[in-house]
Scaffold this motif. Structure first.
Motif, PDB file in Angstrom:
ATOM      1  N   GLN A 378      14.415  10.678   9.424  1.00 29.79           N
ATOM      2  CA  GLN A 378      13.541   9.511   9.526  1.00 29.79           C
ATOM      3  C   GLN A 378      13.026   9.079   8.151  1.00 29.79           C
ATOM      4  N   SER A 379      12.700  10.040   7.301  1.00 29.95           N
ATOM      5  CA  SER A 379      12.236   9.708   5.950  1.00 29.95           C
ATOM      6  C   SER A 379      13.318   8.999   5.153  1.00 29.95           C
ATOM      7  N   LYS A 380      14.547   9.436   5.308  1.00 27.82           N
ATOM      8  CA  LYS A 380      15.650   8.802   4.588  1.00 27.82           C
ATOM      9  C   LYS A 380      15.928   7.414   5.133  1.00 27.82           C
ATOM     10  N   GLN A 381      15.825   7.270   6.443  1.00 28.51           N
ATOM     11  CA  GLN A 381      16.030   5.957   7.058  1.00 28.51           C
ATOM     12  C   GLN A 381      14.937   4.969   6.668  1.00 28.51           C
ATOM     13  N   ALA A 382      13.740   5.482   6.381  1.00 31.51           N
ATOM     14  CA  ALA A 382      12.602   4.617   6.022  1.00 31.51           C
ATOM     15  C   ALA A 382      12.677   4.160   4.566  1.00 31.51           C
ATOM     16  N   GLY A 383      13.709   4.565   3.837  1.00 32.52           N
ATOM     17  CA  GLY A 383      13.862   4.088   2.475  1.00 32.52           C
ATOM     18  C   GLY A 383      13.862   5.177   1.426  1.00 32.52           C
ATOM     19  N   ARG A 384      13.815   6.443   1.850  1.00 29.66           N
ATOM     20  CA  ARG A 384      13.789   7.607   0.948  1.00 29.66           C
ATOM     21  C   ARG A 384      12.468   7.679   0.181  1.00 29.66           C
ATOM     22  N   ASP A 385      12.271   8.827  -0.490  1.00 36.70           N
ATOM     23  CA  ASP A 385      11.004   9.118  -1.170  1.00 36.70           C
ATOM     24  C   ASP A 385       9.837   8.976  -0.192  1.00 36.70           C
ATOM     25  N   GLN A 386      10.068   9.387   1.055  1.00 35.74           N
ATOM     26  CA  GLN A 386       9.058   9.311   2.112  1.00 35.74           C
ATOM     27  C   GLN A 386       8.792  10.720   2.658  1.00 35.74           C
ATOM     28  N   THR A 387       7.672  10.866   3.367  1.00 37.89           N
ATOM     29  CA  THR A 387       7.342  12.118   4.039  1.00 37.89           C
ATOM     30  C   THR A 387       7.040  11.820   5.497  1.00 37.89           C
ATOM     31  N   THR A 388       7.805  12.396   6.397  1.00 34.33           N
ATOM     32  CA  THR A 388       7.581  12.221   7.827  1.00 34.33           C
ATOM     33  C   THR A 388       6.949  13.486   8.386  1.00 34.33           C
ATOM     34  N   VAL A 389       5.736  13.317   8.959  1.00 32.58           N
ATOM     35  CA  VAL A 389       4.947  14.444   9.439  1.00 32.58           C
ATOM     36  C   VAL A 389       4.821  14.382  10.953  1.00 32.58           C
ATOM     37  N   GLU A 390       5.069  15.480  11.605  1.00 32.50           N
ATOM     38  CA  GLU A 390       4.882  15.567  13.041  1.00 32.50           C
ATOM     39  C   GLU A 390       3.411  15.341  13.382  1.00 32.50           C
ATOM     40  N   SER A 391       3.138  14.512  14.391  1.00 33.77           N
ATOM     41  CA  SER A 391       1.752  14.165  14.713  1.00 33.77           C
ATOM     42  C   SER A 391       1.471  14.347  16.194  1.00 33.77           C
ATOM     43  N   GLN A 392       0.221  14.809  16.465  1.00 32.58           N
ATOM     44  CA  GLN A 392      -0.261  14.885  17.842  1.00 32.58           C
ATOM     45  C   GLN A 392      -1.611  14.183  17.974  1.00 32.58           C
ATOM     46  N   PHE A 393      -1.978  13.400  16.938  1.00 33.26           N
ATOM     47  CA  PHE A 393      -3.293  12.779  16.903  1.00 33.26           C
ATOM     48  C   PHE A 393      -3.159  11.266  16.750  1.00 33.26           C
ATOM     49  N   PRO A 394      -4.227  10.524  17.017  1.00 33.10           N
ATOM     50  CA  PRO A 394      -4.194   9.076  16.842  1.00 33.10           C
ATOM     51  C   PRO A 394      -3.913   8.703  15.385  1.00 33.10           C
ATOM     52  N   ASN A 395      -3.155   7.623  15.222  1.00 30.64           N
ATOM     53  CA  ASN A 395      -2.723   7.234  13.887  1.00 30.64           C
ATOM     54  C   ASN A 395      -3.871   6.940  12.944  1.00 30.64           C
ATOM     55  N   TYR A 396      -4.930   6.287  13.443  1.00 30.31           N
ATOM     56  CA  TYR A 396      -5.996   5.888  12.539  1.00 30.31           C
ATOM     57  C   TYR A 396      -6.707   7.092  11.957  1.00 30.31           C
ATOM     58  N   LYS A 397      -6.797   8.199  12.674  1.00 34.54           N
ATOM     59  CA  LYS A 397      -7.420   9.415  12.134  1.00 34.54           C
ATOM     60  C   LYS A 397      -6.582   9.995  10.998  1.00 34.54           C
ATOM     61  N   LEU A 398      -5.268   9.983  11.181  1.00 34.36           N
ATOM     62  CA  LEU A 398      -4.409  10.500  10.134  1.00 34.36           C
ATOM     63  C   LEU A 398      -4.446   9.611   8.901  1.00 34.36           C
ATOM     64  N   THR A 399      -4.498   8.313   9.099  1.00 35.18           N
ATOM     65  CA  THR A 399      -4.536   7.394   7.968  1.00 35.18           C
ATOM     66  C   THR A 399      -5.778   7.640   7.135  1.00 35.18           C
ATOM     67  N   ALA A 400      -6.919   7.795   7.784  1.00 40.21           N
ATOM     68  CA  ALA A 400      -8.163   8.020   7.055  1.00 40.21           C
ATOM     69  C   ALA A 400      -8.158   9.377   6.365  1.00 40.21           C
ATOM     70  N   PHE A 401      -7.562  10.350   7.023  1.00 39.58           N
ATOM     71  CA  PHE A 401      -7.588  11.705   6.484  1.00 39.58           C
ATOM     72  C   PHE A 401      -6.652  11.852   5.284  1.00 39.58           C
ATOM     73  N   LEU A 402      -5.438  11.288   5.419  1.00 43.05           N
ATOM     74  CA  LEU A 402      -4.463  11.421   4.353  1.00 43.05           C
ATOM     75  C   LEU A 402      -4.703  10.434   3.219  1.00 43.05           C
ATOM     76  N   GLY A 403      -5.335   9.316   3.522  1.00 41.23           N
ATOM     77  CA  GLY A 403      -5.510   8.295   2.508  1.00 41.23           C
ATOM     78  C   GLY A 403      -4.189   7.669   2.118  1.00 41.23           C
ATOM     79  N   LEU A 404      -3.242   7.588   3.066  1.00 46.14           N
ATOM     80  CA  LEU A 404      -1.909   7.072   2.780  1.00 46.14           C
ATOM     81  C   LEU A 404      -1.549   5.990   3.775  1.00 46.14           C
TER      82      LEU A 404
END
Length: 417
Positions: A378-404
């Motif tokens: 998935q990271s390579k399909q998204a354009g490479r130089d990406q990090t795909t992380v398995e998630s079990q939480f709402p997206n907005y919490k991860l966005t705020a936490f990672l700052g990415l």
């Protein structure tokens, strides 16, 4: 008369038995110190971390002090509380000289430098005469100079037999001069003890060399079986063994999170095609060493493996997928700022990353491995130089936490950019 001869013979036998016990214990302690030093120095060489180096050298110095204390207590037990003995002094000097020749670090050097002051201070505290203070000062100065020279010229001394022998005699002779300044004895005794000490150290050196040879053979075999020849990190065979052990342990105990990272070098084929296979090899070594060093400096306890080709795998124990995502994204960004120089060319290297945490629902190791492999895809399909992380939480919490910036991926995964 016969009775007195019998008692005298018995006394000599007891003395010989005690001396043999002390010598065997000393050899045992030196063997353990050799093993400890060998293992620690291998880790120091591999980790190349200042704090690890300080800790390893501190542990080596501590092993010297513990060995000397143990010998002291053993001697006190065997000699009804007394430590005034030629044998006792000889084995203590053996430990000191051995550590100086084998460990060769600042902490051990300091112990050797301070020990004459400790001996003299202890003698004064016990009420011995200080009339030979000038002798002590002269011997201490020569001894300190000898210790410094041995520490900083180890290779030269061991390459030349006569120099090694000369400095052994100089070391033991000045030490006995220090001891003489607080416990005067006959000169003839000193010469005999110096000779005995030198011969004893030759036997110790022979035993240590055999132990080191054995460990070199073991290390060489382990290196060939478990480490990748090109990059120096653990190989596919080591990964297969380690990963399945981790999976089995998790199934039985499920103690804390276990996370797997898979990453590969973006456009690796282009390096080989454009600059040649030697450039590709240089890129592989650069990425492996850079990531391994970053993991060690961050004390993540992550273990990196070369899975094959340009693909690498890292296993983190006790770190969740989300926290691992932060660590790996930081390393990923930093890698971009450290290009590799090859034949006057500047090669910029990036990697794509997939991250998955081991789940109780994983029935086999393959379930976990296929998932992390899919996230790398998935990271390579998204354009490479990406990090795909398995998630079990709402997206907005991860966005705020990672700052990415985060985009939705397949199977509940999140790709951070």
């Amino acid at each position: 008369m016969l009775h007195l001869l019998t008692l005298s013979s018995l006394g000599r036998d007891l003395f010989n038995i005690k001396m043999l016990i002390v010598i065997l214990i000393t050899i045992g302690l030196i063997t353990l110190m050799t093993i400890l030093t060998y293992l620690l120095e291998q880790q120091v060489h591999r980790r190349q971390n200042r704090y690890w180096t300080i800790g390893a050298h501190g542990a080596e110095a501590l092993s010297v002090l513990i060995s000397m204390i143990l010998l002291r207590q053993i001697f006190i037990t065997l000699n009804s509380g007394s430590i005034i003995s030629w044998t006792y002094a000889t084995v203590q000097l053996t430990i000191l000289l051995f550590s100086l020749n084998t460990m060769r670090n600042l902490a051990v050097e300091i112990i050797n430098l301070l020990m004459p002051l400790f001996i003299y201070g202890q003698a004064i505290w016990l009420g011995h005469s200080t009339q030979y203070l000038p002798v002590f000062l002269a011997m201490a100065i020569i001894l300190i100079s000898t210790v410094v020279y041995i520490t900083h010229n180890y290779q030269e001394l061991h390459a030349t037999q006569w120099k090694y022998l000369l400095f052994q005699i100089l070391y033991s002779g000045t030490w006995w001069g220090v001891i003489w300044s607080v416990h005067p004895f006959k000169l003839s005794h000193t010469l005999v003890i110096i000779l005995a000490f030198v011969l004893y150290m030759w036997l110790i050196r022979l035993a240590v060399n055999r132990v080191q040879k054995f460990f070199n053979e073991v290390l060489t075999f382990d290196q060939q079986v478990n480490y990748d020849e090109l990059t120096g990190i653990r190989n596919r065979a080591s990964f297969d063994t380690h990963a399945r052990e981790v999976f089995a342990a998790y199934q039985h105990h499920q103690m804390g999170p276990v996370t797997m990272v898979m990453f590969d070098i973006d456009h690796f084929k282009a390096f080989n095609d454009q600059y040649g296979h030697l450039a590709g090899d240089a890129v592989l070594r650069h990425v492996a060493h850079f990531v391994e060093l970053e993991l060690n400096q961050r004390s993540t306890h992550g273990q990196i493996f070369r899975y094959g080709g340009e693909e690498f795998v890292i296993i983190f124990r006790g770190i969740s997928a989300l926290d691992t995502g932060q660590i790996m994204r930081t390393i990923q960004r930093k890698l971009k700022t450290v290009p590799i120089k090859f034949n006057a060319q500047t090669l910029n290297v990036t990697v794509s990353i997939g991250i998955s945490e081991l789940q109780p629902t994983d029935q086999t190791f393959t379930d976990w491995f296929v998932r992390v492999d899919d996230y790398l895809y998935q990271s390579k399909q998204a354009g490479r130089d990406q990090t795909t992380v398995e998630s079990q939480f709402p997206n907005y919490k991860l966005t705020a936490f990672l700052g990415l910036a985060i985009t939705d991926g397949d199977n509940g995964a999140l790709t951070v950019q």
